[in-house]
Enzyme design. Structure first.
Site, PDB file in Angstrom:
ATOM      1  N   ARG A  18      18.000 -27.869 -46.018  1.00 47.58           N
ATOM      2  CA  ARG A  18      19.435 -27.706 -45.849  1.00 47.58           C
ATOM      3  C   ARG A  18      19.791 -26.420 -45.131  1.00 47.58           C
ATOM      4  NH1 ARG A  18      19.728 -28.613 -52.111  1.00 47.58           N
ATOM      5  NH2 ARG A  18      17.991 -27.231 -51.678  1.00 47.58           N
ATOM      6  N   LYS A  26       9.435 -29.222 -67.404  1.00 43.69           N
ATOM      7  CA  LYS A  26      10.901 -29.151 -67.280  1.00 43.69           C
ATOM      8  C   LYS A  26      11.574 -30.117 -68.234  1.00 43.69           C
ATOM      9  CE  LYS A  26      11.939 -27.809 -62.504  1.00 43.69           C
ATOM     10  NZ  LYS A  26      12.493 -28.370 -61.259  1.00 43.69           N
ATOM     11  N   SER A  69      20.775 -30.998 -56.504  1.00 48.53           N
ATOM     12  CA  SER A  69      20.833 -31.606 -57.839  1.00 48.53           C
ATOM     13  C   SER A  69      21.221 -30.542 -58.873  1.00 48.53           C
ATOM     14  CB  SER A  69      19.478 -32.196 -58.221  1.00 48.53           C
ATOM     15  OG  SER A  69      19.087 -33.162 -57.289  1.00 48.53           O
ATOM     16  N   HIS A  79      20.092 -36.576 -50.622  1.00 49.64           N
ATOM     17  CA  HIS A  79      18.803 -37.284 -50.648  1.00 49.64           C
ATOM     18  C   HIS A  79      18.920 -38.628 -49.920  1.00 49.64           C
ATOM     19  CE1 HIS A  79      18.036 -35.013 -54.647  1.00 49.64           C
ATOM     20  NE2 HIS A  79      17.166 -34.536 -53.783  1.00 49.64           N
TER      21      HIS A  79
HETATM   22  O1  PNS Z   1      12.863 -31.886 -55.604  1.00 49.91           O
HETATM   23  P1  PNS Z   1      11.918 -30.737 -55.770  1.00 49.91           P
HETATM   24  O2  PNS Z   1      11.885 -30.327 -57.218  1.00 49.91           O
HETATM   25  O3  PNS Z   1      12.234 -29.610 -54.837  1.00 49.91           O
HETATM   26  O4  PNS Z   1      10.445 -31.278 -55.385  1.00 49.91           O
HETATM   27  C1  PNS Z   1       9.326 -30.442 -55.467  1.00 49.91           C
HETATM   28  C2  PNS Z   1       8.015 -31.224 -55.295  1.00 49.91           C
HETATM   29  C3  PNS Z   1       7.960 -32.431 -56.199  1.00 49.91           C
HETATM   30  C4  PNS Z   1       7.908 -31.700 -53.847  1.00 49.91           C
HETATM   31  C5  PNS Z   1       6.850 -30.236 -55.596  1.00 49.91           C
HETATM   32  O5  PNS Z   1       7.082 -29.595 -56.799  1.00 49.91           O
HETATM   33  C6  PNS Z   1       5.484 -30.931 -55.673  1.00 49.91           C
HETATM   34  O6  PNS Z   1       4.954 -31.365 -54.679  1.00 49.91           O
HETATM   35  N1  PNS Z   1       4.921 -31.019 -56.902  1.00 49.91           N
HETATM   36  C7  PNS Z   1       3.660 -31.697 -57.153  1.00 49.91           C
HETATM   37  C8  PNS Z   1       2.555 -30.702 -57.514  1.00 49.91           C
HETATM   38  C9  PNS Z   1       1.912 -30.122 -56.263  1.00 49.91           C
HETATM   39  O7  PNS Z   1       1.348 -30.829 -55.448  1.00 49.91           O
HETATM   40  N2  PNS Z   1       2.005 -28.796 -56.126  1.00 49.91           N
HETATM   41  C10 PNS Z   1       1.492 -28.077 -54.978  1.00 49.91           C
HETATM   42  C11 PNS Z   1       2.551 -27.939 -53.890  1.00 49.91           C
HETATM   43  S1  PNS Z   1       1.959 -27.023 -52.513  1.00 49.91           S
END
Ligand code: PNS
Length: 161
Positions: A94, A41, A132, A17
């Site tokens: 990645r 979660k 993570s 990150h």
């Molecule tokens: O680190 P992560 O868990 O891969 O991040 C995922 C994240 C936070 C980018 C994604 O879950 C997100 O954008 N969540 C917010 C809810 C949302 O907008 N959902 C629609 C995505 S198309």
């Protein structure tokens, strides 16, 4: 003024990150590292702990002239990004396996908010396998995580155990 949002769970923040943030600093004037509040979660670190850790570890990275901020957000990412007047969403990729899910999210986000671009960035190869989830798994099983996360994160994880 180019402002990007770098969203994620950051549970915990990894060196991968930080590598992405450092690369993002070359492209943007401001990056908001946005920690998702996800009530579904059970995290290792709480949202406030994650924000605190991110703020601490960011002091050590080379951010050039880029302003870095840490915030948490709830709900739709694009709504939050629009509220914060961001031009872009940064996501790290990645491997090809990341791409499928990331592409889906990027296209959905574009449909919802066409003015915000998703920018995919590749971390250094050294971190291409670091996530993570795996860091937590190997840590819980007693393995060393030195070099995968900032020293402060490893320390905080040990204290939490
Ligand atoms: O680190 P992560 O868990 O891969 O991040 C995922 C994240 C936070 C980018 C994604 O879950 C997100 O954008 N969540 C917010 C809810 C949302 O907008 N959902 C629609 C995505 S198309």
């Amino acid at each position: 003024m180019r402002r990007a949002i770098y969203p994620g769970s950051f549970d915990p923040v990894t060196n991968g990150h930080l590598d992405i943030i450092q690369r993002g600093c070359k492209l943007f004037d401001e990056i908001i590292i946005a920690v998702l509040v996800n009530p579904d979660k059970t995290p290792f670190f709480s949202v406030s702990e994650r924000c605190e850790i991110l703020t601490d570890v960011m002091k050590d990275i080379d951010h050039g002239g880029c302003t870095l901020m840490v915030e948490s957000f709830e709900g739709l990412l694009v709504q939050y990004a629009a509220d914060r007047k961001a031009n872009a969403i940064v996501r790290g990729i990645r491997a090809i396996s990341d791409y499928e899910y990331e592409l889906q999210m990027a296209l959905m986000n574009r449909r919802l908010e066409p003015n915000i671009e998703t920018v995919f960035m590749m971390p250094a190869e050294t971190y291409s396998y670091v996530s993570s989830r795996l860091v937590k798994e190997v840590f819980h099983l007693g393995a060393r995580i030195e070099g995968l996360v900032p020293a402060l994160v490893e320390e905080r994880m040990r204290h939490k155990e």
